[in-house]
Design a protein around this motif. Structure first.
Motif, PDB file in Angstrom:
ATOM      1  N   UNK A  93      -8.742 106.085  43.319  1.00 18.27           N
ATOM      2  CA  UNK A  93      -8.238 105.547  42.061  1.00 18.27           C
ATOM      3  C   UNK A  93      -9.186 104.435  41.618  1.00 18.27           C
ATOM      4  N   UNK A  94      -9.734 104.562  40.407  1.00 19.03           N
ATOM      5  CA  UNK A  94     -10.695 103.572  39.908  1.00 19.03           C
ATOM      6  C   UNK A  94      -9.990 102.609  38.957  1.00 19.03           C
ATOM      7  N   UNK A  95     -10.232 101.311  39.175  1.00 20.37           N
ATOM      8  CA  UNK A  95      -9.604 100.249  38.396  1.00 20.37           C
ATOM      9  C   UNK A  95     -10.664  99.278  37.919  1.00 20.37           C
ATOM     10  N   UNK A  96     -10.361  98.533  36.853  1.00 25.25           N
ATOM     11  CA  UNK A  96     -11.236  97.442  36.434  1.00 25.25           C
ATOM     12  C   UNK A  96     -10.397  96.172  36.360  1.00 25.25           C
ATOM     13  N   UNK A  97     -10.897  95.112  37.026  1.00 22.62           N
ATOM     14  CA  UNK A  97     -10.138  93.871  37.197  1.00 22.62           C
ATOM     15  C   UNK A  97     -11.045  92.691  36.878  1.00 22.62           C
ATOM     16  N   UNK A  98     -10.476  91.630  36.300  1.00 18.83           N
ATOM     17  CA  UNK A  98     -11.284  90.437  36.008  1.00 18.83           C
ATOM     18  C   UNK A  98     -11.534  89.630  37.283  1.00 18.83           C
ATOM     19  N   UNK A  99     -12.622  88.864  37.283  1.00 17.97           N
ATOM     20  CA  UNK A  99     -13.096  88.186  38.491  1.00 17.97           C
ATOM     21  C   UNK A  99     -12.089  87.179  39.031  1.00 17.97           C
ATOM     22  N   UNK A 100     -11.441  86.395  38.170  1.00 20.50           N
ATOM     23  CA  UNK A 100     -10.519  85.371  38.647  1.00 20.50           C
ATOM     24  C   UNK A 100      -9.303  85.979  39.339  1.00 20.50           C
ATOM     25  N   UNK A 101      -8.799  87.080  38.820  1.00 20.86           N
ATOM     26  CA  UNK A 101      -7.674  87.750  39.480  1.00 20.86           C
ATOM     27  C   UNK A 101      -8.103  88.320  40.824  1.00 20.86           C
ATOM     28  N   UNK A 102      -9.315  88.884  40.878  1.00 21.54           N
ATOM     29  CA  UNK A 102      -9.824  89.403  42.146  1.00 21.54           C
ATOM     30  C   UNK A 102      -9.949  88.298  43.185  1.00 21.54           C
ATOM     31  N   UNK A 103     -10.352  87.116  42.751  1.00 17.63           N
ATOM     32  CA  UNK A 103     -10.587  86.009  43.681  1.00 17.63           C
ATOM     33  C   UNK A 103      -9.299  85.331  44.127  1.00 17.63           C
ATOM     34  N   UNK A 221     -21.940  83.454  37.639  1.00 14.56           N
ATOM     35  CA  UNK A 221     -21.140  84.672  37.431  1.00 14.56           C
ATOM     36  C   UNK A 221     -20.393  85.161  38.675  1.00 14.56           C
ATOM     37  N   UNK A 222     -19.716  84.276  39.355  1.00 17.57           N
ATOM     38  CA  UNK A 222     -18.880  84.631  40.499  1.00 17.57           C
ATOM     39  C   UNK A 222     -17.739  83.635  40.548  1.00 17.57           C
ATOM     40  N   UNK A 223     -16.521  84.142  40.656  1.00 21.59           N
ATOM     41  CA  UNK A 223     -15.354  83.276  40.532  1.00 21.59           C
ATOM     42  C   UNK A 223     -15.329  82.171  41.583  1.00 21.59           C
ATOM     43  N   UNK A 224     -15.525  82.528  42.857  1.00 22.65           N
ATOM     44  CA  UNK A 224     -15.480  81.521  43.925  1.00 22.65           C
ATOM     45  C   UNK A 224     -16.608  80.512  43.771  1.00 22.65           C
ATOM     46  N   UNK A 225     -17.810  80.996  43.462  1.00 21.57           N
ATOM     47  CA  UNK A 225     -18.950  80.092  43.323  1.00 21.57           C
ATOM     48  C   UNK A 225     -18.831  79.235  42.062  1.00 21.57           C
ATOM     49  N   UNK A 226     -18.208  79.781  41.017  1.00 21.97           N
ATOM     50  CA  UNK A 226     -17.925  78.999  39.815  1.00 21.97           C
ATOM     51  C   UNK A 226     -17.084  77.787  40.195  1.00 21.97           C
ATOM     52  N   UNK A 227     -15.997  78.009  40.948  1.00 20.44           N
ATOM     53  CA  UNK A 227     -15.128  76.902  41.368  1.00 20.44           C
ATOM     54  C   UNK A 227     -15.880  75.912  42.239  1.00 20.44           C
ATOM     55  N   UNK A 228     -16.744  76.428  43.116  1.00 17.86           N
ATOM     56  CA  UNK A 228     -17.527  75.539  43.973  1.00 17.86           C
ATOM     57  C   UNK A 228     -18.479  74.684  43.145  1.00 17.86           C
ATOM     58  N   UNK A 229     -19.114  75.289  42.146  1.00 15.43           N
ATOM     59  CA  UNK A 229     -20.036  74.540  41.296  1.00 15.43           C
ATOM     60  C   UNK A 229     -19.324  73.390  40.588  1.00 15.43           C
ATOM     61  N   UNK A 230     -18.114  73.643  40.116  1.00  8.86           N
ATOM     62  CA  UNK A 230     -17.346  72.569  39.462  1.00  8.86           C
ATOM     63  C   UNK A 230     -16.996  71.493  40.476  1.00  8.86           C
ATOM     64  N   UNK A 231     -16.548  71.899  41.645  1.00  3.33           N
ATOM     65  CA  UNK A 231     -16.156  70.922  42.669  1.00  3.33           C
ATOM     66  C   UNK A 231     -17.343  70.096  43.138  1.00  3.33           C
ATOM     67  N   UNK A 232     -18.543  70.677  43.130  1.00  3.63           N
ATOM     68  CA  UNK A 232     -19.742  69.949  43.563  1.00  3.63           C
ATOM     69  C   UNK A 232     -20.349  69.090  42.460  1.00  3.63           C
ATOM     70  N   UNK A 233     -19.738  69.101  41.275  1.00  2.96           N
ATOM     71  CA  UNK A 233     -20.174  68.195  40.224  1.00  2.96           C
ATOM     72  C   UNK A 233     -21.265  68.716  39.310  1.00  2.96           C
ATOM     73  N   UNK A 234     -21.519  70.031  39.322  1.00  3.50           N
ATOM     74  CA  UNK A 234     -22.529  70.573  38.407  1.00  3.50           C
ATOM     75  C   UNK A 234     -22.084  70.444  36.959  1.00  3.50           C
ATOM     76  N   UNK A 235     -20.795  70.537  36.735  1.00  4.81           N
ATOM     77  CA  UNK A 235     -20.258  70.449  35.381  1.00  4.81           C
ATOM     78  C   UNK A 235     -18.750  70.539  35.429  1.00  4.81           C
ATOM     79  N   UNK A 236     -18.119  70.457  34.266  1.00  2.00           N
ATOM     80  CA  UNK A 236     -16.682  70.677  34.202  1.00  2.00           C
ATOM     81  C   UNK A 236     -16.434  72.130  33.812  1.00  2.00           C
ATOM     82  N   UNK A 237     -15.248  72.630  34.114  1.00  4.87           N
ATOM     83  CA  UNK A 237     -14.949  74.012  33.775  1.00  4.87           C
ATOM     84  C   UNK A 237     -13.461  74.281  33.815  1.00  4.87           C
TER      85      UNK A 237
END
Length: 301
Positions: A93-103, A221-237
């Motif tokens: 069964x093939x599905x398409x899911x957004x990155x944040x829900x997958x993470x 372009x990766x949900x977990x790494x996006x959150x890490x980048x914000x937590x490490x102070x690269x920017x707000x998000x």
């Protein structure tokens, strides 16, 4: 129009494998046999079905037949399961899911569905605003999307609302936003975006009345790494509640505007087809979403 089932299966295999040669290997036939089946379908339909790109893609007519091929395959698999469940469980069964829900919440739901149905799942990742295109093309059977209007041949159900918060690290706020969310500060403060389709941060700025500003931005372009980048102070998000609540509780992240969250309605769109596998999968997804997408405000001091 009479199209043999093996021809429809061949069409699906060409798209799944990306080439006529790949389809031949998957179907254990010769490349010439695949080519002949495709040519026969095109002659019967009276139009080109496949574009010989790399990978191969469908024309509009080809997309229509691809949806039919997927649906026929689903019906056959369901019938086989009813006749002899032990030998047929495990259809794809093939599905398409957004990155944040997958993470965050979707994979546990998928694991539950796999155990309950015996099906195998292929998950494609796509932004929730564009995922319906994969449904429309026949590439997938179901999608988690922000689009309420059902794709032709599908049904759409609102299964929950994911709430997002504008957050940043304490160090980032001290360095870039010491006097609050002024227009001048927001113009200079870097923000993190998932990719060039990500409009969440810009929506937040628009809600604050800063429609015209264009801050510097990073793309992660990766949900977990996006959150890490914000937590490490690269920017707000903008982060969903399930990703930022623990960090808000510990002070690792701070909300920029507690009264300005953004809500993302999530719709489960699936083929309008009676199928035990799709029915059970959809029920499990709806149940898991009901539990996970409770957008009560995170508790933190």
């Amino acid at each position: 129009m009479d199209l043999p089932i093996e021809h429809l299966r061949t069409l699906a295999a060409v798209i799944d494998e990306g080439s006529l040669e790949g389809a031949a290997r998957a179907l254990h036939v010769s490349p010439s046999a695949v080519s002949q089946r495709v040519r026969s379908m095109e002659e019967r339909v009276g139009t080109v079905l496949l574009l010989r790109t790399r990978p191969v893609t469908t024309t509009a007519a080809g997309a229509t037949l691809l949806r039919a091929a997927r649906q026929v395959s689903r019906v056959i698999d369901d019938a086989a399961t009813e006749l002899d469940e032990s030998s047929t469980r495990g259809s794809l069964v093939k599905l398409v899911i957004n990155a944040d829900s997958l993470a965050t919440w979707f994979v546990p739901a998928l694991a539950r569905a796999a155990a309950a149905t015996g099906a195998r799942f292929e998950v494609l990742r796509a932004d929730e605003t564009v995922s319906t295109e994969k449904l429309r093309s026949g590439e997938v059977m179901a999608a988690l999307t922000s689009t309420a209007e059902a794709v032709p041949g599908c049904v759409s159900e609102l299964i929950g609302v994911d709430r997002y918060y504008a957050v940043a690290s304490p160090g980032f706020i001290a360095a870039h936003l010491p006097n609050g969310l002024t227009k001048a500060a927001l113009e200079r403060a870097p923000m993190v975006e998932f990719d060039r389709h990500d409009m969440f941060q810009q929506r937040f700025l628009s809600n604050l009345g800063h429609v015209e500003i264009a801050p510097p931005r990073h793309y992660v372009p990766s949900s977990a790494e996006f959150a890490t980048a914000v937590e490490l102070g690269m920017g707000w998000g903008m982060l969903p509640r399930l990703q930022c609540a623990p960090q808000l509780a510990t002070g690792a992240l701070v909300e920029l505007a507690p009264d300005e969250p953004l809500d993302l309605p999530l719709y489960w769109q699936r083929w309008n087809l009676r199928s035990p596998v799709l029915d059970e999968l959809s029920a499990i997804i709806a149940d898991e979403a009901k539990q996970a997408l409770n957008f009560a405000k995170p508790e933190y001091s």
